[in-house]
Design a protein around this motif. Sequence first.
Motif, PDB file in Angstrom:
ATOM      1  N   CYS A 281     -18.105 -10.544  17.426  1.00  0.00           N
ATOM      2  CA  CYS A 281     -19.350 -11.071  15.939  1.00  0.00           C
ATOM      3  C   CYS A 281     -19.419 -12.831  16.384  1.00  0.00           C
ATOM      4  N   GLU A 282     -18.049 -13.483  17.374  1.00  0.00           N
ATOM      5  CA  GLU A 282     -18.230 -14.405  17.773  1.00  0.00           C
ATOM      6  C   GLU A 282     -19.403 -15.262  17.767  1.00  0.00           C
ATOM      7  N   PHE A 283     -20.116 -14.410  19.252  1.00  0.00           N
ATOM      8  CA  PHE A 283     -21.040 -15.034  19.473  1.00  0.00           C
ATOM      9  C   PHE A 283     -22.456 -14.597  18.187  1.00  0.00           C
ATOM     10  N   ALA A 284     -22.234 -13.269  17.613  1.00  0.00           N
ATOM     11  CA  ALA A 284     -23.612 -13.429  16.370  1.00  0.00           C
ATOM     12  C   ALA A 284     -23.158 -13.869  15.796  1.00  0.00           C
ATOM     13  N   GLY A 285     -22.093 -15.573  15.220  1.00  0.00           N
ATOM     14  CA  GLY A 285     -22.043 -16.273  14.633  1.00  0.00           C
ATOM     15  C   GLY A 285     -22.908 -18.063  15.195  1.00  0.00           C
ATOM     16  N   LYS A 286     -22.523 -17.714  16.521  1.00  0.00           N
ATOM     17  CA  LYS A 286     -23.383 -18.571  17.336  1.00  0.00           C
ATOM     18  C   LYS A 286     -24.753 -18.728  17.033  1.00  0.00           C
ATOM     19  N   GLU A 287     -25.277 -17.270  17.506  1.00  0.00           N
ATOM     20  CA  GLU A 287     -26.943 -17.310  17.495  1.00  0.00           C
ATOM     21  C   GLU A 287     -27.560 -17.229  16.032  1.00  0.00           C
ATOM     22  N   LYS A 288     -26.963 -17.649  15.036  1.00  0.00           N
ATOM     23  CA  LYS A 288     -26.533 -17.274  13.870  1.00  0.00           C
ATOM     24  C   LYS A 288     -27.377 -16.172  13.163  1.00  0.00           C
ATOM     25  N   ASN A 289     -27.063 -15.114  13.737  1.00  0.00           N
ATOM     26  CA  ASN A 289     -27.033 -13.373  13.463  1.00  0.00           C
ATOM     27  C   ASN A 289     -26.311 -12.861  12.187  1.00  0.00           C
ATOM     28  N   PHE A 290     -25.524 -13.593  11.727  1.00  0.00           N
ATOM     29  CA  PHE A 290     -25.019 -13.409  10.117  1.00  0.00           C
ATOM     30  C   PHE A 290     -25.146 -11.738   9.610  1.00  0.00           C
ATOM     31  N   GLU A 291     -26.247 -11.191  10.083  1.00  0.00           N
ATOM     32  CA  GLU A 291     -25.881 -10.490   9.431  1.00  0.00           C
ATOM     33  C   GLU A 291     -25.249  -9.073  10.564  1.00  0.00           C
ATOM     34  N   TYR A 292     -25.450  -9.185  11.646  1.00  0.00           N
ATOM     35  CA  TYR A 292     -24.637  -8.733  11.956  1.00  0.00           C
ATOM     36  C   TYR A 292     -22.731  -8.577  12.204  1.00  0.00           C
ATOM     37  N   ILE A 293     -22.535  -9.603  11.844  1.00  0.00           N
ATOM     38  CA  ILE A 293     -21.191  -9.872  11.278  1.00  0.00           C
ATOM     39  C   ILE A 293     -20.830  -9.068   9.649  1.00  0.00           C
ATOM     40  N   ASP A 294     -21.804  -9.280   8.679  1.00  0.00           N
ATOM     41  CA  ASP A 294     -21.240  -8.702   7.657  1.00  0.00           C
ATOM     42  C   ASP A 294     -21.611  -7.277   7.646  1.00  0.00           C
ATOM     43  N   SER A 295     -22.229  -6.893   8.863  1.00  0.00           N
ATOM     44  CA  SER A 295     -22.597  -5.689   8.952  1.00  0.00           C
ATOM     45  C   SER A 295     -21.188  -4.831   9.933  1.00  0.00           C
ATOM     46  N   ASN A 296     -20.254  -5.766  10.856  1.00  0.00           N
ATOM     47  CA  ASN A 296     -19.318  -5.254  11.550  1.00  0.00           C
ATOM     48  C   ASN A 296     -17.646  -5.514  11.162  1.00  0.00           C
ATOM     49  N   THR A 297     -17.926  -6.795  10.214  1.00  0.00           N
ATOM     50  CA  THR A 297     -16.227  -7.513   9.872  1.00  0.00           C
ATOM     51  C   THR A 297     -15.575  -6.924   9.620  1.00  0.00           C
ATOM     52  N   GLU A 298     -15.595  -5.991   8.392  1.00  0.00           N
ATOM     53  CA  GLU A 298     -15.013  -4.863   8.050  1.00  0.00           C
ATOM     54  C   GLU A 298     -14.176  -3.833   8.923  1.00  0.00           C
ATOM     55  N   ALA A 299     -15.134  -3.241   9.774  1.00  0.00           N
ATOM     56  CA  ALA A 299     -14.950  -2.268  11.170  1.00  0.00           C
ATOM     57  C   ALA A 299     -13.747  -3.778  12.172  1.00  0.00           C
ATOM     58  N   LEU A 300     -14.404  -4.145  12.526  1.00  0.00           N
ATOM     59  CA  LEU A 300     -13.105  -5.351  12.735  1.00  0.00           C
ATOM     60  C   LEU A 300     -11.670  -5.646  12.096  1.00  0.00           C
ATOM     61  N   ILE A 301     -11.646  -6.110  11.335  1.00  0.00           N
ATOM     62  CA  ILE A 301     -10.651  -6.722  10.459  1.00  0.00           C
ATOM     63  C   ILE A 301      -9.540  -5.600  10.082  1.00  0.00           C
ATOM     64  N   ASN A 302      -9.961  -3.647  10.333  1.00  0.00           N
ATOM     65  CA  ASN A 302      -9.547  -2.675   9.805  1.00  0.00           C
ATOM     66  C   ASN A 302      -9.047  -2.282  11.443  1.00  0.00           C
ATOM     67  N   ASP A 303     -10.012  -2.672  12.461  1.00  0.00           N
ATOM     68  CA  ASP A 303      -9.276  -2.164  13.916  1.00  0.00           C
ATOM     69  C   ASP A 303      -7.577  -3.220  13.882  1.00  0.00           C
TER      70      ASP A 303
END
Length: 115
Positions: A79-101
């Motif tokens: 998620c960090e590297f997706a943000g640095k690469e401006k891949n906000f779709e990845y962040i939007d799609s994966n953060t909920e699962a990350l927070i759950n974990d």
Amino acid sequence: MGGLRLIDVKAGLANMNDDEELWRDMLIIYKKSLPLLLDSLGSRLVNKQYDEYIAEVHGLKSNAALIGAYELSEDAKKCEFAGKEKNFEYIDSNTEALINDFNELLNEIDLLLVN
């Protein structure tokens, strides 16, 4: 210890030179700070504050690795590297699962601290 999916106890202890008291202290500190960090991360996501999001997920990544939660640290790194690469779709799609974990990580920390 059985029942742990996210924390590798031996790795966490090795990061602390096998000082169990220091490792437990790190678990306690992380347990106290993690709920606020997760709330903030979720807020950053909702508000599309990606620069702040990147900084916060970086901290989550580093601290997870320190206590021995390497797989979770890797997920945060993605998620960090997706943000640095401006891949906000990845962040939007994966953060909920990350927070759950990370919330599951809190439960595992509780199990460790009881013993």
